[in-house]
Design a protein around this motif. Sequence first.
Motif, short mmCIF file in Angstrom:
data_model
loop_
_atom_site.label_atom_id
_atom_site.label_comp_id
_atom_site.label_asym_id
_atom_site.label_seq_id
_atom_site.Cartn_x
_atom_site.Cartn_y
_atom_site.Cartn_z
N LYS A 198 43.42 36.80 36.15
CA LYS A 198 41.92 36.72 35.33
C LYS A 198 41.58 37.91 34.69
O LYS A 198 42.38 38.59 35.01
N LEU A 199 40.66 37.56 34.14
CA LEU A 199 39.79 38.65 33.42
C LEU A 199 37.80 38.97 34.06
O LEU A 199 37.52 37.75 33.58
N LEU A 200 38.34 39.94 33.53
CA LEU A 200 37.14 40.03 34.38
C LEU A 200 36.14 41.30 33.27
O LEU A 200 36.84 41.98 32.74
N PHE A 201 34.53 41.25 32.84
CA PHE A 201 33.57 41.62 32.56
C PHE A 201 32.74 42.24 33.32
O PHE A 201 32.03 41.25 33.80
N GLU A 202 32.84 43.22 33.23
CA GLU A 202 31.16 43.71 33.72
C GLU A 202 30.25 44.82 32.80
O GLU A 202 30.84 45.47 32.60
N LEU A 213 31.36 38.54 34.80
CA LEU A 213 31.63 37.74 34.61
C LEU A 213 32.92 37.71 34.53
O LEU A 213 33.48 38.31 34.52
N GLU A 214 33.68 36.70 35.39
CA GLU A 214 35.47 36.58 36.04
C GLU A 214 35.69 34.97 36.06
O GLU A 214 35.29 33.94 36.00
N VAL A 215 36.76 35.00 35.12
CA VAL A 215 37.81 33.67 34.79
C VAL A 215 38.90 34.67 35.09
O VAL A 215 40.09 34.86 34.62
N ALA A 216 39.38 32.80 35.84
CA ALA A 216 40.65 33.31 36.46
C ALA A 216 41.56 31.74 36.68
O ALA A 216 41.20 30.70 36.27
N ARG A 230 39.14 29.07 37.40
CA ARG A 230 38.04 29.42 38.67
C ARG A 230 36.50 29.93 37.76
O ARG A 230 37.57 31.10 37.50
N TYR A 231 36.21 29.87 37.73
CA TYR A 231 34.93 30.53 37.32
C TYR A 231 33.76 31.58 38.34
O TYR A 231 33.57 30.66 39.54
N ARG A 232 33.93 33.14 37.66
CA ARG A 232 32.42 33.56 39.01
C ARG A 232 31.84 34.27 37.97
O ARG A 232 32.11 34.92 37.17
#
Length: 239
Positions: A198-202, A213-216, A230-232
């Motif tokens: 996963k890659l997470l931006f805060e 935003l998280e992309v996994a 999977r997008y969050r």
Amino acid sequence: MKKLSAGHHKKALRRYSFIGLVIASSTTQALELDYQHQYSEVEREHKDKVMLTQALDNGLAFSFEAVMATAPDSDGQPGKAFSRLTKDELKAKVKYSHKLGAKWKVKPKFTYADGKDKKSYKPSLKVSYAITDKFSITPGYYHKLTRYDEEGKADKHDDALELGAKYKFGLLSVGVGRKQIYSNQIVFDGTRQNYSNKLLFEYKLTNYLTPYLEVADVYVDKNTDQRQARYRVGFSYEF
């Protein structure tokens, strides 16, 4: 009505006295609301999550989370976002954060989840190390026991090793994570092993509001090697 013995009264008194002592020695620190919308590209599945976390000044925190999924359309196709939301899972979490010096943190956590046809119990432990003021790494481990309501269906045991890293660019934080799962059942591509990245931006928009935003990269089906994004997207708000 059955009369309780003196021994029962003493045990109850000790139990409530202990709970009262914990509450009396702890003051509430922050209440946090976390809302998240999730979309899986291959399954075209939407989920919405709402979580409330109450933190105490002694490092303890308690969270309650509701996960809702969209019901399928009448033709069997996946439902559209925010339409006909139904209960998917309820979760309760107890976590603790303890500093070991200026750079180390130990973070044990226990999660109980009640799903549509199953229940799960997940103790976990993470250890965070601040290499610099801006860069930190966090290895972790959890064991997850899943019990199904269907009679005769075997319990599922998952052991996972995790490794995360986060770097702060001013108000923006970028995190990456890798999870390796070992199970007693088939979980991915006909094997008992699975993984995710996963890659997470805060972004700390204000002192209270942090959108993210998280992309996994996650699996699609336990019997194939197909993967999906999977997008969050969501935000956390601290009161």
